[in-house]
Enzyme design. Structure first.
Site: not given
Ligand code: 13P
Length: 267
Positions: A24-26, A229, A250-251, A183, A111, A113
């Site tokens: 997920n590149w956000k 993470s 993510g990151g 998540e 998600h 967010e």
């Protein structure tokens, strides 16, 4: 005896769920940066390990580019959100039909967010999930508790309400196709990863719940991803828990090296 053993092994093999790693590149990567990452991934993941799928979910603005650059690559494409209509006066929204036209096979829905900053509810996510399935897209439905909820010992309750709400009126044939990503909000972007045991416990709970809502056969087929993470260093242990069938990253998906290493860890 031998026959029984073989039957047992075959059953295990047919029950084996594909491991699915999604990135997920956000809201990261403009067009040039996207091209660099996509080209890197195409090289590093030219061949995927057996039984493992990889998905990239770039921002909307890079989806068409992903379709072009990933031509001939085994990496699939997903979007990070969608609206539940095919077209209409819905300024700034993106329809499943549009997503399919740029090569998407998957779509992340709900998600944390989106829930937190854009007030998306289980009901709204459910509407979008049904539309995604009807349009031939596979939804990756996200659930997970906040730190406060975990500390209050209501994780199971929160996750159960989310799963039930998001799956409302979805048939078992459709439920078997979808992905649920657990998540925990406290583990997202914080570097604080759930222990494999903590993650496995909630995954097991989700699978049991799907078994109650549908049947055990359906529950066995649903892919459950862990997100929060995930890094090359912790991926292997998480991904080898019995009910963890993949990761939503993510990151660590923003660099070709680390995303490719997580995909390899799923083998
Ligand atoms: P991080 O891997 O950066 O914690 O993000 C997880 C996530 O939100 C994936 O959807």
């Amino acid at each position: 005896m031998a026959h029984r053993l073989i039957t047992h092994l075959l059953k295990d093999l047919t029950n084996m769920r594909t491991k699915i790693i999604a990135g997920n590149w956000k809201m990261y990567k403009d067009l040039n940066e996207s091209a660099e990452l996509l080209n890197g991934l195409k090289t590093k993941l030219a061949v995927l390990p057996n039984g493992v799928k990889a998905i990239v979910c770039p921002p909307f603005t890079s989806l068409a580019l992903a379709k072009t650059l990933l031509e001939g690559s085994p990496i699939a494409i997903g979007a990070q959100n969608m609206y539940h209509e095919d077209e209409g006066a819905f300024t700034a929204e993106i329809s499943p039909k549009m997503l399919k036209s740029v090569g998407c096979q998957y779509v992340i829905l709900g998600h944390s967010e989106r829930r937190q900053y854009f007030k998306e509810t289980n009901e709204f996510i459910n509407t979008k999930a049904k539309k995604a399935l009807a349009s031939g897209l596979i939804p990756i439905i996200c659930v997970g508790e906040t730190l406060e909820e975990r500390e209050k010992n209501i994780t199971d309750q929160i996750v159960s309400v989310q799963v039930k709400g998001c799956l409302k009126d979805i048939s078992s044939a459709d439920a078997e196709k979808l992905i649920i990503a657990y998540e925990p909000v406290w583990a997202i972007g914080t570097g604080k990863v759930a222990t494999p045991q903590q993650a496995q416990e909630v995954h097991q709970l989700i699978r049991k719940l799907i078994g109650q809502l549908y049947s055990w056969a359906t529950a066995e087929k649903v892919v459950l991803q862990y997100g929060g993470s995930v890094k090359p260093e912790n991926a292997k242990e998480l991904l080898h828990q019995p009910d963890i069938d993949g990761a939503l990253v993510g990151g660590a998906c923003l660099k070709a090296d680390s995303f490719a290493a997580i995909v390899q860890a799923a083998a």
